[in-house]
Design a protein around this motif. Structure first.
Motif, PDB file in Angstrom:
ATOM      1  N   ILE A  17       0.953  -1.184   0.036  1.00 52.63           N
ATOM      2  CA  ILE A  17      -0.101   0.101   0.032  1.00 52.63           C
ATOM      3  C   ILE A  17       0.815   1.192   0.015  1.00 52.63           C
ATOM      4  N   THR A  18       1.900   0.932   0.777  1.00 55.54           N
ATOM      5  CA  THR A  18       2.820   2.397   0.891  1.00 55.54           C
ATOM      6  C   THR A  18       3.546   2.340  -0.656  1.00 55.54           C
ATOM      7  N   ILE A  19       3.763   1.695  -1.227  1.00 50.02           N
ATOM      8  CA  ILE A  19       4.407   1.722  -2.562  1.00 50.02           C
ATOM      9  C   ILE A  19       3.728   2.323  -3.545  1.00 50.02           C
ATOM     10  N   VAL A  20       2.193   1.853  -3.506  1.00 54.90           N
ATOM     11  CA  VAL A  20       1.188   2.388  -4.485  1.00 54.90           C
ATOM     12  C   VAL A  20       0.844   3.788  -4.070  1.00 54.90           C
ATOM     13  N   THR A 291       0.294  14.216   6.529  1.00 56.01           N
ATOM     14  CA  THR A 291      -1.242  14.442   6.657  1.00 56.01           C
ATOM     15  C   THR A 291      -1.662  13.728   5.262  1.00 56.01           C
ATOM     16  N   LYS A 292      -1.246  14.106   3.930  1.00 53.55           N
ATOM     17  CA  LYS A 292      -1.968  13.648   2.949  1.00 53.55           C
ATOM     18  C   LYS A 292      -1.702  12.033   2.747  1.00 53.55           C
ATOM     19  N   PHE A 293      -0.691  11.497   3.195  1.00 48.54           N
ATOM     20  CA  PHE A 293      -0.502  10.073   3.012  1.00 48.54           C
ATOM     21  C   PHE A 293      -1.249   9.586   4.229  1.00 48.54           C
ATOM     22  N   ARG A 294      -1.930  10.126   5.191  1.00 44.46           N
ATOM     23  CA  ARG A 294      -2.789   9.347   6.190  1.00 44.46           C
ATOM     24  C   ARG A 294      -4.092   9.638   5.260  1.00 44.46           C
ATOM     25  N   GLU A 295      -4.330  10.562   4.641  1.00 43.48           N
ATOM     26  CA  GLU A 295      -5.773  10.653   3.829  1.00 43.48           C
ATOM     27  C   GLU A 295      -5.883   9.426   2.935  1.00 43.48           C
ATOM     28  N   GLU A 296      -4.985   9.288   2.043  1.00 41.57           N
ATOM     29  CA  GLU A 296      -4.877   8.324   1.079  1.00 41.57           C
ATOM     30  C   GLU A 296      -4.948   6.973   1.849  1.00 41.57           C
ATOM     31  N   LEU A 297      -4.145   6.694   2.985  1.00 46.60           N
ATOM     32  CA  LEU A 297      -4.586   5.368   3.495  1.00 46.60           C
ATOM     33  C   LEU A 297      -5.482   5.358   3.912  1.00 46.60           C
ATOM     34  N   LYS A 298      -6.356   5.918   4.363  1.00 48.70           N
ATOM     35  CA  LYS A 298      -7.844   5.837   5.181  1.00 48.70           C
ATOM     36  C   LYS A 298      -8.424   5.551   3.786  1.00 48.70           C
ATOM     37  N   ILE A 299      -8.453   6.187   2.768  1.00 43.34           N
ATOM     38  CA  ILE A 299      -9.299   5.663   1.635  1.00 43.34           C
ATOM     39  C   ILE A 299      -8.958   4.095   1.498  1.00 43.34           C
ATOM     40  N   TRP A 300      -7.721   3.653   1.566  1.00 40.27           N
ATOM     41  CA  TRP A 300      -7.578   2.381   0.936  1.00 40.27           C
ATOM     42  C   TRP A 300      -7.945   1.530   2.064  1.00 40.27           C
ATOM     43  N   ARG A 317      -1.869  12.063 -23.545  1.00 39.55           N
ATOM     44  CA  ARG A 317      -1.446  11.026 -23.266  1.00 39.55           C
ATOM     45  C   ARG A 317      -2.061  10.131 -22.251  1.00 39.55           C
ATOM     46  N   ILE A 318      -2.137   8.740 -22.562  1.00 34.70           N
ATOM     47  CA  ILE A 318      -2.837   7.681 -21.770  1.00 34.70           C
ATOM     48  C   ILE A 318      -2.079   7.399 -20.510  1.00 34.70           C
ATOM     49  N   GLU A 319      -2.499   7.660 -19.378  1.00 37.31           N
ATOM     50  CA  GLU A 319      -1.907   7.178 -18.130  1.00 37.31           C
ATOM     51  C   GLU A 319      -2.618   6.333 -17.392  1.00 37.31           C
ATOM     52  N   TRP A 320      -2.015   5.237 -16.592  1.00 39.74           N
ATOM     53  CA  TRP A 320      -2.752   4.402 -15.599  1.00 39.74           C
ATOM     54  C   TRP A 320      -2.805   4.799 -14.269  1.00 39.74           C
ATOM     55  N   GLU A 321      -3.887   4.812 -13.381  1.00 35.76           N
ATOM     56  CA  GLU A 321      -3.836   5.578 -12.039  1.00 35.76           C
ATOM     57  C   GLU A 321      -4.575   4.414 -11.166  1.00 35.76           C
ATOM     58  N   ILE A 322      -4.238   3.996 -10.302  1.00 35.38           N
ATOM     59  CA  ILE A 322      -4.940   3.186  -9.236  1.00 35.38           C
ATOM     60  C   ILE A 322      -5.424   3.952  -7.942  1.00 35.38           C
ATOM     61  N   GLY A 323      -6.691   3.874  -8.089  1.00 35.69           N
ATOM     62  CA  GLY A 323      -7.456   4.771  -6.935  1.00 35.69           C
ATOM     63  C   GLY A 323      -8.921   4.514  -6.956  1.00 35.69           C
ATOM     64  N   ILE A 324      -9.608   5.192  -6.356  1.00 35.98           N
ATOM     65  CA  ILE A 324     -10.982   4.983  -6.201  1.00 35.98           C
ATOM     66  C   ILE A 324     -11.779   6.143  -7.124  1.00 35.98           C
TER      67      ILE A 324
END
Length: 352
Positions: A17-20, A291-300, A317-324
């Motif tokens: 999760i940290t890497i992502v 703080t921002k890392f904590r917010e993303e971690l809460k979402i995960w 450009r076409i890019e891939w992203e992992i998220g909600i």
């Protein structure tokens, strides 16, 4: 028996999760810092897989698998040693980068870049992968079954031949004796520079109040230093027991334990438990400090089943992203082969 499975269950998902999260670049960190933190998390993940899962857990729960074959377990030991070296020296590289970024203003523009970080981490990986190759030839089988060597035990020459003895001392000096000295030195120099600059800036500003609350530059440095000192302090605390045990072993020529209640054996086992604990603590450090890392971690944590791989169009450009998907006012998702962005003013449909 239970400790290492818990470490694996907690540490492997935490590092993934940290890497992502760090790879998405949404934590307010520079690309240089993010690159170092990603490689550190990757090395910790490799330690968990190679050492904790393939060695500690396998020996306890699956002692008769193919992992017990002498060539295989020799390679796994080499891989575990390499992962540990990388985890340590990537921390050193990160600490040195923060020292340059804080204390060397002219060099900072050239050194503290993602390109330099990639070169440094790549060089560290190459050097320590090469350094640990001799471990593949340091083991002899404990016994043989159908002419197949089983188990791994250091050869007698490993303890008697001058070349192997010298190699062992080089290995122990590189990890962890020299890194411990370097981390202490770099942190002392960094703290000294920060205190000096703080006094100078306070005089120049002519303020009688706490300059940290009014000076944006010092506030930025303060956040960076908190992250640095947390990572460095975590490293020192979890490695200090191993260093003390190693020094005692060498000072007393103590190599064999008489029983499982032997104090030196208990200290030795405890030191390795603390080292492996360090592979899953950085995620929690980032969650507390960033703080921002904590917010993303809460979402995960809250929406693990909604995490998907999404594709977006950025400047053609076409890019891939992992998220909600469907989050905030800037959401991109795939529907019927079209890319659509929903903004405050409505829906904009983009071409395929």
């Amino acid at each position: 028996m239970v400790y290492y499975p818990i470490i694996a269950i907690v540490g492997i998902p935490a590092n993934v999760i940290t890497i992502v999260i760090l790879s998405q670049g949404k934590c307010g960190l520079s690309r240089c810092i993010s690159h170092y933190l990603i490689t550190m998390a990757s090395s910790d993940l490799l330690v968990l897989i190679a050492d904790v899962v393939f060695v500690r857990i396998s020996d306890c729960y699956f002692p008769t698998t193919f992992l017990f074959n002498t060539p295989v377990c020799s390679f796994i030991y080499m891989l575990a040693r390499t992962a540990t070296d990388l985890s340590v020296w990537l921390t050193i590289a990160f600490t040195f980068d923060r020292f340059i970024g804080t204390s060397c203003q002219k060099l900072r523009l050239r050194y503290c870049t993602k390109k330099t970080a990639a070169v440094v981490t790549g060089t560290v990986c190459l050097l320590f992968c090469s350094k640990n190759i001799p471990f593949c030839f340091a083991f002899a089988p404990n016994f043989t079954v159908n002419n197949i060597g089983m188990g791994c035990n250091f050869k007698l020459e490993f303890y008697t031949e001058a070349a192997w003895v010298a190699y062992t001392w080089i290995d122990r000096t590189l990890t962890p004796l020299l890194p411990t000295f370097l981390i202490l030195l770099l942190n002392v120099l960094t703290v000294g520079y920060i205190l000096t600059v703080s006094r100078i800036r306070k005089r120049l500003r002519g303020s009688k109040y706490d300059v940290d609350q009014n000076d944006p530059e010092l506030e930025k440095r303060r956040k960076s230093m908190i992250l640095l000192f947390a990572v460095s302090g975590n490293f020192l605390l979890l490695w200090i027991t191993y260093i003390i045990v190693f020094v005692l072993y060498q000072a007393t020529n103590y190599y064999y334990a008489n029983s499982w209640n032997d104090p030196m054996l208990i200290a030795d086992v405890t030191s390795f438990m603390l080292l492996h604990l360090g592979t899953c603590t950085n995620t929690f450090i980032y969650a507390v400090i960033q703080t921002k890392f904590r917010e993303e971690l809460k979402i995960w944590i809250k929406h693990p089943l909604e995490i998907k791989l999404w594709k977006r169009c950025v400047h053609g450009r076409i890019e891939w992203e992992i998220g909600i998907p469907f989050r905030q006012h800037d959401q991109i998702w795939l529907e019927a082969g079209w890319w659509r962005r929903r903004g405050k003013g409505g829906v904009l449909t983009l071409s395929k």
